[in-house]
Design a protein around this motif. Structure first.
Motif, PDB file in Angstrom:
ATOM      1  N   MET A   1      -1.119  11.739  11.801  1.00  0.00           N
ATOM      2  CA  MET A   1      -1.022  11.452  10.597  1.00  0.00           C
ATOM      3  C   MET A   1      -1.318   9.924  10.353  1.00  0.00           C
ATOM      4  O   MET A   1      -1.956   9.773   9.303  1.00  0.00           O
ATOM      5  N   SER A   2      -1.254   9.081  11.292  1.00  0.00           N
ATOM      6  CA  SER A   2      -1.501   7.751  10.959  1.00  0.00           C
ATOM      7  C   SER A   2      -3.048   7.363  10.665  1.00  0.00           C
ATOM      8  O   SER A   2      -3.238   6.565   9.799  1.00  0.00           O
ATOM      9  N   SER A   3      -3.697   8.455  11.348  1.00  0.00           N
ATOM     10  CA  SER A   3      -5.180   8.161  11.342  1.00  0.00           C
ATOM     11  C   SER A   3      -5.808   8.278  10.078  1.00  0.00           C
ATOM     12  O   SER A   3      -6.886   7.969   9.636  1.00  0.00           O
ATOM     13  N   SER A   4      -5.061   9.184   9.380  1.00  0.00           N
ATOM     14  CA  SER A   4      -5.513   9.651   7.674  1.00  0.00           C
ATOM     15  C   SER A   4      -5.500   8.210   7.032  1.00  0.00           C
ATOM     16  O   SER A   4      -6.049   8.212   6.222  1.00  0.00           O
ATOM     17  N   PHE A   5      -4.376   7.281   7.358  1.00  0.00           N
ATOM     18  CA  PHE A   5      -4.400   6.191   6.520  1.00  0.00           C
ATOM     19  C   PHE A   5      -5.008   4.935   7.058  1.00  0.00           C
ATOM     20  O   PHE A   5      -5.164   3.697   6.446  1.00  0.00           O
ATOM     21  N   ALA A   6      -5.986   5.082   8.152  1.00  0.00           N
ATOM     22  CA  ALA A   6      -6.918   4.052   8.834  1.00  0.00           C
ATOM     23  C   ALA A   6      -7.632   3.238   7.832  1.00  0.00           C
ATOM     24  O   ALA A   6      -7.761   2.065   7.705  1.00  0.00           O
ATOM     25  N   PRO A   7      -8.338   3.901   6.805  1.00  0.00           N
ATOM     26  CA  PRO A   7      -9.190   3.091   5.981  1.00  0.00           C
ATOM     27  C   PRO A   7      -8.629   2.278   4.995  1.00  0.00           C
ATOM     28  O   PRO A   7      -9.182   1.460   4.245  1.00  0.00           O
ATOM     29  N   LEU A   8      -7.205   2.387   4.841  1.00  0.00           N
ATOM     30  CA  LEU A   8      -6.626   1.602   3.704  1.00  0.00           C
ATOM     31  C   LEU A   8      -5.634   0.591   4.518  1.00  0.00           C
ATOM     32  O   LEU A   8      -5.167   0.708   5.540  1.00  0.00           O
ATOM     33  N   ARG A   9      -5.668  -0.538   3.761  1.00  0.00           N
ATOM     34  CA  ARG A   9      -4.795  -1.600   4.211  1.00  0.00           C
ATOM     35  C   ARG A   9      -3.599  -1.371   3.561  1.00  0.00           C
ATOM     36  O   ARG A   9      -2.376  -1.484   4.440  1.00  0.00           O
ATOM     37  N   SER A  10      -3.546  -1.272   2.223  1.00  0.00           N
ATOM     38  CA  SER A  10      -2.296  -1.278   1.623  1.00  0.00           C
ATOM     39  C   SER A  10      -2.122  -0.627   0.439  1.00  0.00           C
ATOM     40  O   SER A  10      -3.402  -0.118  -0.152  1.00  0.00           O
ATOM     41  N   HIS A  11      -0.928  -0.258   0.009  1.00  0.00           N
ATOM     42  CA  HIS A  11      -0.756   0.790  -1.281  1.00  0.00           C
ATOM     43  C   HIS A  11       0.159  -0.022  -2.342  1.00  0.00           C
ATOM     44  O   HIS A  11       1.087  -0.939  -2.000  1.00  0.00           O
ATOM     45  N   PHE A  12      -0.164  -0.177  -3.528  1.00  0.00           N
ATOM     46  CA  PHE A  12       0.304  -0.753  -4.625  1.00  0.00           C
ATOM     47  C   PHE A  12       1.048   0.114  -5.685  1.00  0.00           C
ATOM     48  O   PHE A  12       0.170   0.961  -6.261  1.00  0.00           O
ATOM     49  N   LEU A  13       2.321   0.311  -5.689  1.00  0.00           N
ATOM     50  CA  LEU A  13       2.798   1.382  -6.688  1.00  0.00           C
ATOM     51  C   LEU A  13       3.134   0.771  -8.077  1.00  0.00           C
ATOM     52  O   LEU A  13       3.410  -0.382  -8.072  1.00  0.00           O
ATOM     53  N   ILE A  14       2.790   1.545  -8.928  1.00  0.00           N
ATOM     54  CA  ILE A  14       3.103   0.997 -10.423  1.00  0.00           C
ATOM     55  C   ILE A  14       3.702   2.336 -11.248  1.00  0.00           C
ATOM     56  O   ILE A  14       3.188   3.689 -11.162  1.00  0.00           O
ATOM     57  N   GLY A  15       4.619   1.900 -11.897  1.00  0.00           N
ATOM     58  CA  GLY A  15       5.464   2.906 -12.736  1.00  0.00           C
ATOM     59  C   GLY A  15       6.561   2.520 -13.468  1.00  0.00           C
ATOM     60  O   GLY A  15       7.157   1.444 -12.821  1.00  0.00           O
ATOM     61  N   PRO A  16       7.279   2.950 -14.502  1.00  0.00           N
ATOM     62  CA  PRO A  16       8.350   2.584 -15.195  1.00  0.00           C
ATOM     63  C   PRO A  16       9.465   2.676 -14.254  1.00  0.00           C
ATOM     64  O   PRO A  16       9.592   3.490 -13.145  1.00  0.00           O
ATOM     65  N   ALA A  17      10.562   1.930 -14.525  1.00  0.00           N
ATOM     66  CA  ALA A  17      12.024   2.527 -13.722  1.00  0.00           C
ATOM     67  C   ALA A  17      12.162   3.863 -14.033  1.00  0.00           C
ATOM     68  O   ALA A  17      12.178   4.239 -14.930  1.00  0.00           O
ATOM     69  N   GLY A  18      12.840   4.679 -12.911  1.00  0.00           N
ATOM     70  CA  GLY A  18      13.134   5.847 -12.953  1.00  0.00           C
ATOM     71  C   GLY A  18      11.901   7.048 -12.872  1.00  0.00           C
ATOM     72  O   GLY A  18      11.964   8.048 -13.007  1.00  0.00           O
ATOM     73  N   SER A  19      10.407   6.169 -12.468  1.00  0.00           N
ATOM     74  CA  SER A  19       9.292   7.122 -12.492  1.00  0.00           C
ATOM     75  C   SER A  19       9.342   7.784 -11.021  1.00  0.00           C
ATOM     76  O   SER A  19       8.478   8.706 -10.786  1.00  0.00           O
ATOM     77  N   GLY A  20      10.033   7.221  -9.987  1.00  0.00           N
ATOM     78  CA  GLY A  20       9.842   7.962  -8.565  1.00  0.00           C
ATOM     79  C   GLY A  20       9.201   7.110  -7.459  1.00  0.00           C
ATOM     80  O   GLY A  20       8.755   7.744  -6.703  1.00  0.00           O
ATOM     81  N   LYS A  21       8.896   5.824  -7.752  1.00  0.00           N
ATOM     82  CA  LYS A  21       8.263   5.186  -6.792  1.00  0.00           C
ATOM     83  C   LYS A  21       8.691   4.913  -5.514  1.00  0.00           C
ATOM     84  O   LYS A  21       8.110   5.042  -4.331  1.00  0.00           O
TER      85      LYS A  21
END
Length: 668
Positions: free
Chosen positions: A1-21
């Motif tokens: 699974m981890s190899s699927s994320f190799a091109p990415l360095r990081s993830h930035f979550l955006i959404g209102p409170a209660g949106s499921g972040k």
């Protein structure tokens, strides 16, 4: 699974409170345990012992930086979990993360419906006030996440499956999104074909737009600390003096939007470019001169496709700013076909050939969200900020203010005229107006501070206007040793001020007596303010009383409304009005008939004919007036002014009054 994320360095979550972040963050970690979650909720829990305590953002942000830096140094990608609802928050954090070496961020925008956010919020242990969630939702709706904020891409989560809205994707879908990232990067190459300009970066573009909006809605920004310090204090929340216009503007942008836009050096260049392109000056003969194209500001620094936005290309930017400039100089100017058609026609006439769909997009995506166009699109046209008049219209208004200020001597009118004149001169729109129009009626009563005591209503007009609009009950008194009528009320009395009116030779106050509800007009220079009383009755009751006194005034001969509140109430009731009305019939000579015939609107209810059967007085005027008008000195003066060219037929009481006055004059 981890190899699927190799091109990415990081993830930035955006959404209102209660949106499921947080749930989504957990799903990402399950797929790749190497990911490190940096959550502002967790940080607040660690700092303050309670995740609901907001605390100081500087402390929270510092902890975020420390944890992101630790993860990056250990070679592990990050999931940054926070609401991140405001665009400048996101851009500033991306800049700081990049300085740590975390340069590749994929944004996940949880576009969860408001109703779902509100419901899921009720199922949490730590609940957020509903109004906060609504504010989050509105902010993200206005300024949705954009790759130009510094992201590799923005993935919007949320879709409808079998009539049900699904927020969070399953792991295979997440992997597919990440696999498509290389394609997204290739697509970004189209920005390399752009003709870049000085505002091709989103941060610079937004700073320019917010600067324009600031100047539009707060004219004089940059020198408010000198001209309107109270307005500046209201905007900033404190008193501050600035050495330069750029410093004041930077402080305002920092307060109203974000410190990200408060770069004084950049603002200096912005202001210069706006002036050179006639967006912050009226010293341009745009209506007489050929179309003037915008000057392209140079692009400096290294190009970064992550910060390239849809108006990063010069052609789109030029169209947008030229459209705004046209609206500024031609507010509400229309031809047939509607506002958009007229706008496109105007731009085409000035040499910019645009498609209506492009202009509609510019208005919807930029000019309105950035508050450069107030309100909605009107059928009557568009307007930018407070720019609702063209140059010619402003000059016409200047002339009207001049005639009123010079003739009627209202201190507030004169102050407004002087301020208006100063701004017109500063804007180089025109010189002092030639007095094409004038008001022949002029005030002949005392108006200066030397002639009137400090408690005279005439010397407290600004305060009086405030009392009128709030419905404040006043203790008033009549000036001593002045001309009064037999039934004028002496001493102190309580009344609600309703309206300031100019009549004939002076300014009057229309008011309503508290004691018996009598409506009356009194000259401002004769009325004095003892004191205002607490608990104003409010604008709604004021409007109702104003409508009543206006009805009495329109029905009367002149400004006199009688002395009997019972008669006024009967007149205000349409069913009983006739019981307090009298028919006034006047005959005029042939020589006066044309003059009388021209005054068709002297009285509200009047008829004119030439069937008296009298050769000397062939013209007949019949008017229905309140019975108190018979006592009106202005009506008597008007009749007497025609001398032997008028004959009073009815009522008998009026005929006798006129005869008595004539006999008294002859006896002198």
């Amino acid at each position: 699974m981890s190899s699927s994320f190799a091109p990415l360095r990081s993830h930035f979550l955006i959404g209102p409170a209660g949106s499921g972040k947080s749930t989504f963050a957990t799903r990402l970690v399950q797929a790749n345990p190497a990911l490190v979650v940096v959550s502002t909720d967790d940080i607040r829990q660690d700092l303050y012992g309670d995740a609901t305590i907001q605390g100081l953002w500087a402390e929270v942000e510092q902890a975020v930086i420390v944890r992101v830096q630790a993860a990056i140094q250990s070679g592990r990608p990050v999931i940054y979990d926070a609401t991140n609802i405001k665009r400048p928050w996101r851009m500033q954090l991306i800049e700081k993360f990049s300085s740590l070496g975390a340069t590749s961020w994929l944004a996940w925008y949880l576009k969860t419906p408001l109703e779902t956010c509100l419901y899921q919020n009720t199922q949490r242990d730590r609940q957020v006030p509903p109004q906060v969630i609504r504010r989050h939702f509105k902010e993200l709706e206005t300024f949705a996440p954009n790759p130009a904020e510094g992201f590799i891409n923005v993935v919007t989560l949320g879709k409808t499956v079998q009539n049900q809205f699904v927020i969070l994707p399953e792991l295979p879908e997440i992997q597919q999104e990440i696999a498509r990232l290389s394609t997204t990067i290739q697509r970004a190459n189209r920005y390399a074909q752009q003709t870049r300009h000085g505002y091709s970066r989103l941060k610079d573009f937004e700073r320019l737009l917010f600067l324009l909006a600031l100047v539009l809605h707060h004219p004089g920004a940059g020198n408010l600390h000198e001209t309107h310090p109270e307005q500046l204090h209201h905007l900033l929340g404190h008193t501050e003096f600035f050495l330069t216009a750029e410093e004041e503007i930077a402080a305002l942008l920092s307060k109203l939007h974000h410190p990200l836009y408060a770069d004084t050096a950049a603002l200096t260049q912005d202001l210069q470019w706006l002036r050179e392109n006639a967006l912050l000056t009226t010293d341009v003969q745009d209506l007489q001169q050929p179309y003037k194209k915008l000057q392209q500001p140079p692009f400096t620094g290294e190009a970064d496709v992550r910060t390239a936005h849809s108006y990063g290309d010069w052609e789109a930017f030029e169209r947008l700013l030229t459209t705004l400039r046209y609206i500024l100089y031609h507010p509400l100017g229309l031809e047939e076909g509607g506002a958009l058609v007229a706008l496109v026609q105007g731009l085409t006439k000035d040499g910019l050939h645009v498609h209506p769909d492009s202009v509609r997009r510019d208005i919807g995506e930029v000019l309105k969200p950035y508050d450069l166009l107030r309100g909605r699109m009107f059928k009557q046209g568009y307007y930018a900020g407070t720019a609702i008049f063209s140059r010619e219209e402003l000059q016409n208004i200047h002339a009207v203010l001049y005639s009123q200020a010079q003739s009627l001597k209202n201190p507030l009118d004169q102050a407004i005229y002087e301020q208006y004149t100063q701004k017109m001169q500063q804007a180089q729109i025109g010189e002092a107006p030639y007095p094409v129009r004038a008001i022949a009626n002029r005030i002949i009563v005392p108006t200066s501070s030397e002639d009137l005591p400090s408690d005279s209503l005439y010397r407290n007009l600004e305060q009086l206007e405030r009392y009128i609009t709030t419905g404040t009950l006043l203790h008033l008194s009549l000036k001593q040793n002045v001309g009064t009528w037999p039934k004028d009320r002496k001493g102190l009395f309580s009344a609600w001020p309703l309206q300031i009116v100019f009549h004939n030779i002076a300014w009057y106050l229309g008011y309503e007596h508290k004691e018996d509800g009598l409506f009356r007009y009194g000259r401002l220079d004769r009325l004095f303010l003892a004191q205002p009383l607490p608990q104003p009755r409010g604008i709604d009751l004021q409007r109702r009383s104003l409508k009543r006194i206006d009805t009495l005034l329109k029905g009367s001969a002149f400004l006199f409304l009688g002395d009997d509140p019972r008669q006024q109430q009967l007149f205000l009731n349409t069913k009983t009005r006739s019981t307090v009305q009298v028919v006034v019939e006047l005959w005029f000579t042939k020589a006066l008939s044309q003059f009388i015939q021209e005054g068709t609107k002297r009285f509200t209810q009047q008829k004119l004919d030439f069937n008296t059967g009298n050769t000397r007085f062939p013209c007949r005027l019949v008017a229905t007036l309140p019975i108190w008008s018979i006592e009106d000195i202005d009506l008597q003066r008007w009749i007497l002014g025609y001398g032997d060219q008028v004959n009073v037929i009815q009522p008998q009481s009026l005929a006798e009054k006129i005869q008595h006055i004539i006999k008294s004059m002859r006896a002198l």
